[in-house]
Design a protein around this motif. Structure first.
Motif: not given
Length: 239
Positions: A137-157
């Motif tokens: 669970v700890q490992a999955l939580d730490s990498s939950a960003e990939v291919e999910s709606l938690q992934r950053t969609l917009y990044q600027s500066e």
């Protein structure tokens, strides 16, 4: 031009008094957003100060031609600044072993789905990997960003926001509700009917991939692949 727009224009043209007035009048937004991050090992005052930096960036970058209110635009900017601080300040360090476990879990999960036609639960996956459920669970939580709606969609500066912030976060005030509707209408309207149905079932009706597969006449693996593909497209739309 209304009073707020005039202050923003004056501030962007270098009027320090207008800038200070905008900051003072909008500090309520900073406090509102910062409270979401309480309990993460950072003093409240530090969170307020970092959030204020996000507010100042919002003042400098807000386009008066935007079809949303300034407060609507400022909220994700403030949140993004605080999130960046927490990430860069290494409040949560992910070890190499946890990252590797998360990668192995993803591989074994895919194999299980292809073999069994459904997703494994955490206990099953932990047994396959030979690790404790808590560690997985700890490992999955730490990498939950990939291919999910938690992934950053917009990044600027250094400023960013993710789709989940706009779609699934409970709107506690009118500004956030407005932003959520704007993002939903913009993104979902550009999807194909079948793609839109998949996203709605998965992220708005909380259906599992197996349930979606049964509903749409697909296999779980096909749903998984289509989901990843659509999320990437949605990310491209936002960018």
């Amino acid at each position: 031009m209304d009073r707020l727009s005039e202050l923003i224009l004056r501030s962007q043209e270098g009027d320090k008094s207008a800038r200070e007035q905008l900051i003072e009048e909008n500090m309520g937004l900073v406090h509102h957003v910062a409270r979401r991050f309480f309990g993460r090992g950072v003093e409240a005052e530090d969170l307020f100060q970092i959030g204020a930096i996000g507010l100042m960036k919002a003042i400098d970058r807000f386009d008066l031609q935007f079809s949303v209110k300034f407060s609507t635009y400022a909220v994700p900017m403030i949140a993004g600044e605080i999130k960046r601080f927490l990430r860069d300040d290494s409040m949560i360090k992910v070890s190499r072993s946890l990252k590797e476990l998360a990668m192995r879990a993803g591989f074994e999960k895919e194999r299980f789905c292809m073999r069994e036609g459904r997703e494994p639960d955490v206990q099953e996956l932990a047994k396959i990997l030979g690790v404790e459920k808590e560690e997985l669970v700890q490992a999955l939580d730490s990498s939950a960003e990939v291919e999910s709606l938690q992934r950053t969609l917009y990044q600027s500066e250094g400023d960013g926001f993710c789709l989940l912030d706009k779609m699934a976060e409970a709107a506690t005030d009118m500004q956030e509700e407005t932003l959520r509707k704007v993002m939903l209408e913009r993104v979902l309207s550009q999807l194909e009917p079948r793609e839109r149905e998949l996203i709605l079932l998965r992220f708005f009706y909380d259906k599992t991939q197996v349930q979606v597969a049964e509903r749409m006449g697909m296999t779980q693996v096909q749903v998984s692949r289509m989901e990843k593909k659509v999320l990437l497209r949605m990310r491209g739309m936002i960018l």
